[in-house]
Design an enzyme around this catalytic site. Structure first.
Site, PDB file in Angstrom:
ATOM      1  N   PRO A 171     -26.966   2.652 -16.316  1.00  0.00           N
ATOM      2  CA  PRO A 171     -28.351   3.064 -16.074  1.00  0.00           C
ATOM      3  C   PRO A 171     -28.462   3.891 -14.795  1.00  0.00           C
ATOM      4  CG  PRO A 171     -28.191   0.681 -16.412  1.00  0.00           C
ATOM      5  CD  PRO A 171     -26.796   1.204 -16.274  1.00  0.00           C
ATOM      6  N   GLU A 172     -29.119   5.021 -14.885  1.00  0.00           N
ATOM      7  CA  GLU A 172     -29.398   5.826 -13.698  1.00  0.00           C
ATOM      8  C   GLU A 172     -30.895   5.742 -13.406  1.00  0.00           C
ATOM      9  OE1 GLU A 172     -27.513   9.538 -13.101  1.00  0.00           O
ATOM     10  OE2 GLU A 172     -25.841   9.099 -14.421  1.00  0.00           O
TER      11      GLU A 172
END
Ligand SMILES: [Zn+2]
Length: 283
Positions: free
Chosen positions: A2-3
């Site tokens: 996840p960014e």
């Protein structure tokens, strides 16, 4: 992994589904998930039981829910999810911590297959939790200072992509979005930061914000089927990526073949025509 856009999507989901609700029970199913909460599972549980989640905040890839003066701080690691759902649904083997609520409504389950993610309760952390105070603001925070970033880039002798990934300069920009922003700005990833002109830095920052905004709008990018937002839906920004993961395919701007270079044990994708290699690049 996840960014920022994925984490922002999760934050919005938490804000909608969890804030304003009082915690009934907290169950730590896997102590590794709260390894940074040094006082242990009993203290973690006690610090949250009966209290209400008031606000969902984010800096870079960290999320926190304020609980009075305190905060429940979370990092999703490589594969963390925070699905909300009906309390009676089956319990996946990757659920690490569960939260039920006094209203008897949907519960919250911290689910993390690879267990790199973690949660901790930070005393007096509601405004900005101490453990993340050293992380630079991300480009959407009011505290973010573009002029300060420009000065730091001038004095830092590094390649521009390394700088984008440096959480002490700017937070929340990961590998995928760095490549996308550099393509939009027409800059090669190894461009020395000290040689960037003022307009180039501005163009790059605009590109970073635009890429992240598009990804947030699309609900985040999901390369990894493990990533799901708070309601269990994966994002679909990947369909509109311009360079990342597109080696050998045509540049969406000029038609040249996208190239891939090794970069810090990962890859950098760029267009040979839109992003020419610098003469004295910092690789
Ligand atoms: Zn191109």
């Amino acid at each position: 992994m996840p960014e920022l856009p994925e984490v922002e999507t999760v934050r919005r989901g938490l804000e909608r589904h969890v804030t304003g609700r009082a915690v009934d029970t907290v169950t730590v199913l896997h102590p590794r998930a709260i390894r940074r909460h040094l006082a242990g599972p009993a203290d973690f549980t006690e610090a949250l039981t009966g209290r209400s989640f008031e606000k969902a905040s984010r800096r870079g890839k960290y999320l926190w829910l304020s609980v009075g003066e305190d905060a429940l701080l979370a990092h999703l690691g490589m594969s963390g999810q925070l699905p909300v759902g009906e309390p009676g649904r089956p319990l996946s083997p990757h659920v690490r911590v569960t939260f039920t609520f006094k209203d008897g409504g949907p519960d919250l389950r911290f689910t993390d297959q690879r267990t790199f993610g973690h949660m901790t309760v930070v005393r007096d952390g509601a405004v900005l939790p101490g453990p993340i105070a050293h992380i630079a603001p991300d480009p959407f925070e009011p505290a973010f200072d573009p002029a300060l970033l420009a000065r730091k880039l001038k004095s830092r002798h590094t390649g521009v992509k390394r700088a984008l990934l440096d959480q002490s300069l700017i937070s929340g920009v990961g590998n995928i979005y760095a490549d996308e922003a550099l393509w939009r700005a027409g800059l090669h990833w190894a461009r020395p930061t000290e040689n960037l002109t003022g307009p180039q830095v501005s163009r790059l920052l605009d590109a970073v914000r635009a890429v992240l905004t598009d990804a947030i709008t699309a609900g985040g990018t999901s390369f990894d089927s493990l990533y799901v937002d708070v309601n269990g839906e994966s994002g679909y920004f990947e369909r509109s990526l311009a360079v990342y993961g597109r080696e050998g395919l045509a540049c969406r701007r000029c038609g040249a073949q996208i190239r891939r270079d090794p970069f810090m044990n990962r890859s950098s994708y760029s267009c040979p025509r839109c992003q020419p290699r610098p003469r004295h690049g910092r690789y």
